[in-house]
Design a protein around this motif. Structure first.
Motif, PDB file in Angstrom:
ATOM      1  N   PRO A  15       0.808  -1.224   0.000  1.00  0.00           N
ATOM      2  CA  PRO A  15       0.000   0.000   0.000  1.00  0.00           C
ATOM      3  C   PRO A  15       0.841   1.273   0.000  1.00  0.00           C
ATOM      4  O   PRO A  15       0.491   2.247  -0.665  1.00  0.00           O
ATOM      5  CB  PRO A  15      -0.829  -0.130   1.281  1.00  0.00           C
ATOM      6  CG  PRO A  15      -0.987  -1.599   1.465  1.00  0.00           C
ATOM      7  CD  PRO A  15       0.337  -2.176   1.033  1.00  0.00           C
ATOM      8  N   SER A  16       1.962   1.287   0.726  1.00  0.00           N
ATOM      9  CA  SER A  16       2.794   2.490   0.762  1.00  0.00           C
ATOM     10  C   SER A  16       3.451   2.747  -0.594  1.00  0.00           C
ATOM     11  O   SER A  16       3.558   3.901  -1.037  1.00  0.00           O
ATOM     12  CB  SER A  16       3.855   2.380   1.858  1.00  0.00           C
ATOM     13  OG  SER A  16       4.702   1.275   1.634  1.00  0.00           O
ATOM     14  N   ASN A  19       0.694   4.083  -2.891  1.00  0.00           N
ATOM     15  CA  ASN A  19       0.369   5.474  -2.564  1.00  0.00           C
ATOM     16  C   ASN A  19       1.465   6.430  -3.019  1.00  0.00           C
ATOM     17  O   ASN A  19       1.174   7.556  -3.441  1.00  0.00           O
ATOM     18  CB  ASN A  19       0.126   5.626  -1.060  1.00  0.00           C
ATOM     19  CG  ASN A  19      -1.298   5.284  -0.668  1.00  0.00           C
ATOM     20  OD1 ASN A  19      -2.223   5.467  -1.456  1.00  0.00           O
ATOM     21  ND2 ASN A  19      -1.485   4.786   0.536  1.00  0.00           N
ATOM     22  N   THR A  20       2.707   5.996  -2.925  1.00  0.00           N
ATOM     23  CA  THR A  20       3.807   6.835  -3.407  1.00  0.00           C
ATOM     24  C   THR A  20       3.679   7.052  -4.905  1.00  0.00           C
ATOM     25  O   THR A  20       3.844   8.177  -5.403  1.00  0.00           O
ATOM     26  CB  THR A  20       5.170   6.195  -3.092  1.00  0.00           C
ATOM     27  OG1 THR A  20       5.305   6.044  -1.680  1.00  0.00           O
ATOM     28  CG2 THR A  20       6.315   7.058  -3.608  1.00  0.00           C
ATOM     29  N   LYS A  23       0.896   9.449  -5.672  1.00  0.00           N
ATOM     30  CA  LYS A  23       1.236  10.825  -5.295  1.00  0.00           C
ATOM     31  C   LYS A  23       2.184  11.443  -6.312  1.00  0.00           C
ATOM     32  O   LYS A  23       1.982  12.559  -6.773  1.00  0.00           O
ATOM     33  CB  LYS A  23       1.867  10.850  -3.901  1.00  0.00           C
ATOM     34  CG  LYS A  23       2.248  12.248  -3.424  1.00  0.00           C
ATOM     35  CD  LYS A  23       2.815  12.225  -2.020  1.00  0.00           C
ATOM     36  CE  LYS A  23       4.169  11.554  -1.972  1.00  0.00           C
ATOM     37  NZ  LYS A  23       4.813  11.640  -0.642  1.00  0.00           N
ATOM     38  N   ASP A 193      -7.380  10.419   0.630  1.00  0.00           N
ATOM     39  CA  ASP A 193      -7.346   9.434  -0.459  1.00  0.00           C
ATOM     40  C   ASP A 193      -6.331   8.323  -0.210  1.00  0.00           C
ATOM     41  O   ASP A 193      -6.608   7.148  -0.482  1.00  0.00           O
ATOM     42  CB  ASP A 193      -7.015  10.124  -1.787  1.00  0.00           C
ATOM     43  CG  ASP A 193      -8.175  10.977  -2.292  1.00  0.00           C
ATOM     44  OD1 ASP A 193      -9.308  10.772  -1.816  1.00  0.00           O
ATOM     45  OD2 ASP A 193      -7.946  11.839  -3.153  1.00  0.00           O
ATOM     46  N   ASP A 194      -5.135   8.684   0.280  1.00  0.00           N
ATOM     47  CA  ASP A 194      -4.114   7.651   0.481  1.00  0.00           C
ATOM     48  C   ASP A 194      -4.492   6.695   1.605  1.00  0.00           C
ATOM     49  O   ASP A 194      -4.232   5.486   1.504  1.00  0.00           O
ATOM     50  CB  ASP A 194      -2.739   8.281   0.740  1.00  0.00           C
ATOM     51  CG  ASP A 194      -2.756   9.298   1.876  1.00  0.00           C
ATOM     52  OD1 ASP A 194      -3.848   9.772   2.245  1.00  0.00           O
ATOM     53  OD2 ASP A 194      -1.668   9.630   2.385  1.00  0.00           O
ATOM     54  N   TYR A 195      -5.148   7.189   2.663  1.00  0.00           N
ATOM     55  CA  TYR A 195      -5.608   6.304   3.731  1.00  0.00           C
ATOM     56  C   TYR A 195      -6.715   5.367   3.199  1.00  0.00           C
ATOM     57  O   TYR A 195      -6.717   4.167   3.495  1.00  0.00           O
ATOM     58  CB  TYR A 195      -6.154   7.111   4.908  1.00  0.00           C
ATOM     59  CG  TYR A 195      -5.098   7.795   5.749  1.00  0.00           C
ATOM     60  CD1 TYR A 195      -3.749   7.746   5.409  1.00  0.00           C
ATOM     61  CD2 TYR A 195      -5.454   8.510   6.891  1.00  0.00           C
ATOM     62  CE1 TYR A 195      -2.790   8.378   6.185  1.00  0.00           C
ATOM     63  CE2 TYR A 195      -4.492   9.147   7.672  1.00  0.00           C
ATOM     64  CZ  TYR A 195      -3.171   9.089   7.315  1.00  0.00           C
ATOM     65  OH  TYR A 195      -2.237   9.721   8.084  1.00  0.00           O
ATOM     66  N   ARG A 197      -7.205   4.391   0.136  1.00  0.00           N
ATOM     67  CA  ARG A 197      -6.616   3.427  -0.788  1.00  0.00           C
ATOM     68  C   ARG A 197      -5.922   2.303  -0.027  1.00  0.00           C
ATOM     69  O   ARG A 197      -6.034   1.124  -0.381  1.00  0.00           O
ATOM     70  CB  ARG A 197      -5.624   4.160  -1.692  1.00  0.00           C
ATOM     71  CG  ARG A 197      -5.253   3.430  -2.955  1.00  0.00           C
ATOM     72  CD  ARG A 197      -4.308   4.270  -3.796  1.00  0.00           C
ATOM     73  NE  ARG A 197      -4.939   5.493  -4.246  1.00  0.00           N
ATOM     74  CZ  ARG A 197      -4.526   6.720  -3.940  1.00  0.00           C
ATOM     75  NH1 ARG A 197      -3.469   6.885  -3.165  1.00  0.00           N
ATOM     76  NH2 ARG A 197      -5.150   7.778  -4.406  1.00  0.00           N
ATOM     77  N   GLN A 198      -5.210   2.671   1.021  1.00  0.00           N
ATOM     78  CA  GLN A 198      -4.522   1.684   1.852  1.00  0.00           C
ATOM     79  C   GLN A 198      -5.515   0.712   2.489  1.00  0.00           C
ATOM     80  O   GLN A 198      -5.310  -0.506   2.489  1.00  0.00           O
ATOM     81  CB  GLN A 198      -3.722   2.404   2.942  1.00  0.00           C
ATOM     82  CG  GLN A 198      -2.972   1.489   3.886  1.00  0.00           C
ATOM     83  CD  GLN A 198      -2.219   2.270   4.952  1.00  0.00           C
ATOM     84  OE1 GLN A 198      -2.380   3.488   5.084  1.00  0.00           O
ATOM     85  NE2 GLN A 198      -1.398   1.591   5.725  1.00  0.00           N
TER      86      GLN A 198
END
Length: 323
Positions: A15-16, A19-20, A23, A193-195, A197-198
């Motif tokens: 997930p990280s 998300n990177t 971004k 959004d990133d949370y 998506r994770q």
């Protein structure tokens, strides 16, 4: 649920990582393909320390209500924090060059408070569940408060992706909720959004591995003792699968060519380890700051008194019946 014809890229995602990429693809290239060194800050070490202590809290030290009542969790977690801080953070002398003493001292107090507040929140829930007669006693309430699993790894070989769920909880109907702990100050009555998506990726991986769809996935803001949830359904799982596939496809298409990973100019660039202003190679032009609220439009009240008087005279001339 796996796609027979589709194949992932050479890289195992998380997930990280996803998300990177979402971004800024260029940051993704520097971090995970070129594998350039980046500046590490105390925030990274603090997050790891808190997660490790909370994993041990339920997984090893307090497996049941009897252990919780007799084990003095406030004292135990304080001891784990002090020992962990010395072994995992204070020993890195270079951190004291990255941060001021004031920042380090403030982070120490914040981290201590986060852990102690977590124990207090568990005690509060156990007490109030009995007080309000949701359960007859704390032993029954324990199963609703303590997670079924603490730090559970979930992965998929077919989609080449892996994640770590901080806590897996069951409700009285047997439904499953996945929780992710956050130690940052970032907070609001919404899910970034990133949370989001994770969380849905965790739900997707858990469903694949366990053969059971969780009812909810949520972010627990430890600092504020507040949690926000996402209701899980097939549409959410499909969305997670599509995001994973999309990032894999982008990696396959771009391969290891830096210029194919586009820059995404944003204010966060100034914090990026790879930005030229921080000694990195990225020459992105950061957008100029603009006020969040622009000057409001002019209204009738803003008009000069003389002009306003002339307007009123003109109106009376054109519409005398309203005098």
């Amino acid at each position: 649920m796996a796609d027979k014809k589709w194949e992932p890229s050479h890289m195992r995602l998380s997930p990280s990582k996803i998300n990177t990429y979402m971004k800024c693809p260029r940051e993704f290239y520097y971090k995970y393909i070129a594998k350039m060194p980046e500046k590490k800050t105390i925030h990274l070490f603090r997050g790891s320390l808190v997660h490790k202590i909370l994993e041990r809290l339920f997984k090893y030290q307090f497996k049941n209500m009897t252990a919780w009542e007799k084990g003095a969790p406030h004292i135990w977690i304080q001891g784990e924090f002090e020992k962990g801080w010395e072994e995992k953070i204070a020993c890195h002398k270079w951190l004291w060059e990255v941060h001021t003493k004031t920042e380090m001292d403030a982070m120490y107090v914040e981290t201590e408070d986060i852990l102690q507040n977590f124990v207090s929140s568990v005690n509060k829930k156990l007490t109030e569940m009995v007080k309000w007669k949701i359960y007859k006693n704390k032993y029954q309430a324990w199963n609703s408060v303590a997670p079924k699993y603490a730090e559970k790894w979930v992965k998929s070989k077919e989609y080449a992706v892996i994640g770590i769920v901080d806590a897996v909880c069951n409700d009285f109907d047997g439904g499953t909720t996945l929780l992710d702990y956050k130690t940052s100050k970032r907070y609001g009555a919404y899910l970034p959004d990133d949370y989001y998506r994770q969380l849905i990726i965790y739900a997707f991986l858990y469903t694949l591995e366990m053969g059971e769809m969780p009812k909810f996935v949520g972010v627990n803001y430890l600092r504020f003792d507040d949690t926000f949830f996402v209701k899980v359904n097939q549409e959410v799982l499909d969305e997670a699968r599509d995001v994973i596939k999309m990032v894999h496809d982008c990696i396959k298409e771009r391969e290891e060519y830096e210029d194919r990973y586009e820059q995404v100019p944003q204010n966060l660039c100034s914090w990026c380890s790879f930005y030229k202003g921080n000694g990195g190679p990225c020459d992105v032009v950061i957008p100029k700051w603009e006020p969040k609220y622009k000057k409001r439009k002019e209204t009738y009240k803003d008009i000069d008194k003389k002009v306003k008087g002339q307007i009123e005279l003109d109106v009376q001339t054109q519409f005398p019946e309203f005098d």
